[in-house]
Design a protein around this motif. Sequence first.
Motif, mmCIF file in Angstrom:
data_model
loop_
_atom_site.group_PDB
_atom_site.id
_atom_site.type_symbol
_atom_site.label_atom_id
_atom_site.label_comp_id
_atom_site.label_asym_id
_atom_site.label_seq_id
_atom_site.Cartn_x
_atom_site.Cartn_y
_atom_site.Cartn_z
ATOM 1 N N UNK A 34 39.241 2.561 -18.563
ATOM 2 C CA UNK A 34 38.670 1.294 -18.749
ATOM 3 C C UNK A 34 37.251 1.011 -18.077
ATOM 4 N N UNK A 35 36.532 0.241 -18.399
ATOM 5 C CA UNK A 35 35.247 0.119 -17.613
ATOM 6 C C UNK A 35 35.694 -0.891 -16.492
ATOM 7 N N UNK A 36 37.012 -1.346 -15.905
ATOM 8 C CA UNK A 36 37.037 -1.856 -14.828
ATOM 9 C C UNK A 36 38.259 -2.924 -15.130
ATOM 10 N N UNK A 37 38.413 -3.648 -14.114
ATOM 11 C CA UNK A 37 39.543 -4.860 -14.138
ATOM 12 C C UNK A 37 39.498 -5.465 -15.427
ATOM 13 N N UNK A 38 40.651 -5.594 -16.284
ATOM 14 C CA UNK A 38 40.719 -6.176 -17.381
ATOM 15 C C UNK A 38 40.858 -7.493 -17.467
ATOM 16 N N UNK A 39 41.024 -8.036 -16.278
ATOM 17 C CA UNK A 39 41.249 -9.485 -16.122
ATOM 18 C C UNK A 39 39.837 -10.122 -15.468
ATOM 19 N N UNK A 40 39.550 -11.485 -15.854
ATOM 20 C CA UNK A 40 38.269 -11.935 -15.308
ATOM 21 C C UNK A 40 38.441 -12.586 -13.767
ATOM 22 N N UNK A 41 39.830 -12.940 -13.656
ATOM 23 C CA UNK A 41 40.189 -13.470 -12.189
ATOM 24 C C UNK A 41 41.452 -13.001 -11.977
ATOM 25 N N UNK A 42 41.630 -12.469 -10.534
ATOM 26 C CA UNK A 42 42.849 -12.351 -9.811
ATOM 27 C C UNK A 42 43.083 -12.935 -8.737
ATOM 28 N N UNK A 43 44.401 -13.523 -8.386
ATOM 29 C CA UNK A 43 44.664 -14.278 -7.486
ATOM 30 C C UNK A 43 45.805 -13.511 -6.497
#
Length: 138
Positions: A34-43
Motif C-alpha cells: 500500500x502507499x501508507x497507513x490506510x487510516x486518516x487518523x490513529x489514536x
Amino acid sequence: MRPITLIIVHCSANKAGSALRMADIDRYHRSLGWIGCGYHYVIPTDGTVEPGRPEEMVGAHCKRHNRYSIGVCYIGGLSADGKPTDTRTEAQRTALRSLLEQLHRRYPNALIVGHRNLDPQKACPCFDAVREYRDLNP
C-alpha cells in the motif's frame, strides 16, 4: 476535495495496552504494497491523535466505502485473551470524541459509524459508535 459522507471508526484489533502507533501501522500497510497507513487518523493508548493519510486522499480501511469516507482507528479492541472488547483508555475516549467533533464540523452531513455497521462480519470497533456519537450524526 472529495465528498465525505461517512466517518468510520475502527479499532486496530490489538490487545489492551498495545504500544502500537500510526508509524507501526504505516510500516505494516507499506509491507502489503500500500502507499501508507490506510487510516486518516490513529489514536494510540495515550490519546495522541496521529495523522495517517491526508484527508484529501482516499483511505484503505473499509471495502466499498473508502472513496467517500474518513477512517479513524483507535489502538486496541481485544481483551487479554484475544476477544473483541472496548479497550479504549480514558485518554482515547476523550481524544476520539474531540476528533469526531472536529470532523463533524468539517463534514456536517457525514454519518459517524463503526466498521461493523458497514461489514457485519466485523466486530470493529468493539463498541456501538452509532449510539455513542448519535449527538454528532446529522
